[in-house]
Motif scaffolding. Structure first.
Motif, PDB file in Angstrom:
ATOM      1  N   MET A   1      -4.259   6.044   4.060  1.00 25.95           N
ATOM      2  CA  MET A   1      -3.686   4.759   4.470  1.00 25.95           C
ATOM      3  C   MET A   1      -3.779   4.595   5.997  1.00 25.95           C
TER       4      MET A   1
ATOM      5  N   VAL B   1       0.830  -1.211   0.000  1.00 30.02           N
ATOM      6  CA  VAL B   1       0.000   0.000   0.000  1.00 30.02           C
ATOM      7  C   VAL B   1       0.872   1.272   0.000  1.00 30.02           C
TER       8      VAL B   1
ATOM      9  N   HIS C   1      -6.609   1.090  -3.300  1.00 30.80           N
ATOM     10  CA  HIS C   1      -6.365   0.026  -4.278  1.00 30.80           C
ATOM     11  C   HIS C   1      -7.216   0.237  -5.538  1.00 30.80           C
TER      12      HIS C   1
ATOM     13  N   PHE D   1      -7.775   1.114   2.707  1.00 35.66           N
ATOM     14  CA  PHE D   1      -6.976   0.401   1.702  1.00 35.66           C
ATOM     15  C   PHE D   1      -7.786   0.124   0.432  1.00 35.66           C
TER      16      PHE D   1
END
Ligand code: BTN
Length: 239
Positions: free
Chosen positions: A174, A71, A183, A179
Motif C-alpha cells: 500500500m 485500501v 484491489h 493499489f
C-alpha cells in the motif's frame, strides 16, 4: 512496533484511540478479555476470555488520500487471508472486511480512521478472530473458530505472528502505491463474487451477482440487468 498486552479492557479500539503516539509509531494492543468489545454495527463482539484474538493495530499511513481509505480494509483482510491460508483452505473475504470460512464468519474487523485534511493520518484496525472458542452464545447467526475448522486447539501467538508478518508485507504494498494489485487480489478472494446469490436491501430481498467493489468501497451488485451500488449496511447477504 510497540506492544501493549492487557488482561482486560473495555475495547482495544477505544484503548488504542486514547493513546498519545507520535507519527510513524505503530502500536499493537491485545486483550485477553473485552468488557465492551465493539462490533461494526450497534452489536457487541462476543469473545470468551483467553480463547481468541482480540486486538487493535494503530498505524499511520504516509500519504494515503482519504478517498482511498478503503485500501486499509483490503490490506488487512488480505493479510489475514494470507496468514490463514497457511493453516487451511476455504477462506474468503466477505465484503467489506469479514473473513469467512465457507459460509461461516471467522473474524470481524472494525476500522476507525482519523483524517488530517485530505489524508488518513491514523488508522485503528480492530480485529476479533475466533481461535479456540467452540460455543457461541450471542445470536450471531454463523460463527466459526479456527479450532472448529482444524479440529484441534490452535496456538494464538503463532496466528498473531503469522498475521503481523503478512500485514507488514501488504502494508508495504500500500505504501508503495500498488493499489491495483491489492484491489485485484481483494476481488479474487471476495465471498460470493460473480455467483448468483440472495441479498436484502431497502426494497426487499432479491437475487443478484456481485460484480465489483469500487475504490471507494461501494459494493456493485447486478440484478435483472441493472447495477446497484451500496454503502456498508445498505445491503445484507442472505446466507
Ligand atoms: C464486526 O462486528 O464484525 C466487527 C468486530 C470487531 C471486533 C474487534 S475485537 C478487537 C477490537 N476492539 C473492539 O472493540 N472491536 C474490535
Amino acid at each position: 512496533m510497540k506492544r501493549i498486552s492487557l488482561e482486560e479492557t473495555d475495547s482495544t479500539n477505544r484503548y488504542a484511540k486514547a493513546l498519545t503516539t507520535h507519527r510513524g509509531e505503530t502500536v499493537l494492543v491485545t486483550a485477553e478479555f473485552q468488557t465492551a468489545g465493539r462490533g461494526s454495527g450497534s452489536n457487541t463482539w462476543e469473545s470468551q476470555a483467553g480463547k481468541n484474538l482480540t486486538f487493535s493495530l494503530m498505524a499511520h499511513p504516509t500519504a494515503l488520500p482519504a478517498s482511498r481509505m478503503f485500501v486499509i480494509s483490503e490490506v488487512t483482510s488480505l493479510a489475514l487471508l494470507d496468514a490463514l491460508s497457511t493453516l487451511a483452505e476455504g477462506f474468503s473475504i466477505k465484503w467489506p472486511n469479514d473473513v469467512y470460512h465457507h459460509d461461516r464468519k471467522l473474524l470481524g474487523m472494525l476500522i476507525e480512521n482519523d483524517l488530517s485534511g485530505k489524508y488518513v493520518q491514523r488508522t485503528i484496525i480492530g480485529i476479533g478472530l475466533n481461535v479456540n472458542q467452540t460455543h457461541f452464545l450471542s445470536d450471531a447467526p454463523n460463527p466459526v473458530s479456527l479450532a472448529q475448522i482444524l479440529g484441534r486447539e490452535v496456538d494464538r501467538h503463532q496466528v498473531m505472528e503469522l498475521f503481523l508478518d503478512r500485514f507488514r508485507q501488504r502494508w508495504q504494498q500500500m505504501e508503495q502505491g500498488d493499489f491495483t494489485q491489492l484491489h485485484t487480489h481483494y476481488l479474487q478472494h471476495l465471498y460470493r463474487r460473480d455467483t448468483t446469490a440472495r441479498f436484502l436491501d431497502a426494497q426487499g430481498t432479491f437475487t443478484g451477482r456481485i460484480r465489483d467493489v469500487e475504490p471507494s468501497g461501494h459494493l456493485v451488485v447486478e440484478s435483472q440487468g441493472e447495477t446497484r451500488r451500496y454503502e456498508f449496511k445498505e445491503i445484507k447477504f442472505i446466507i
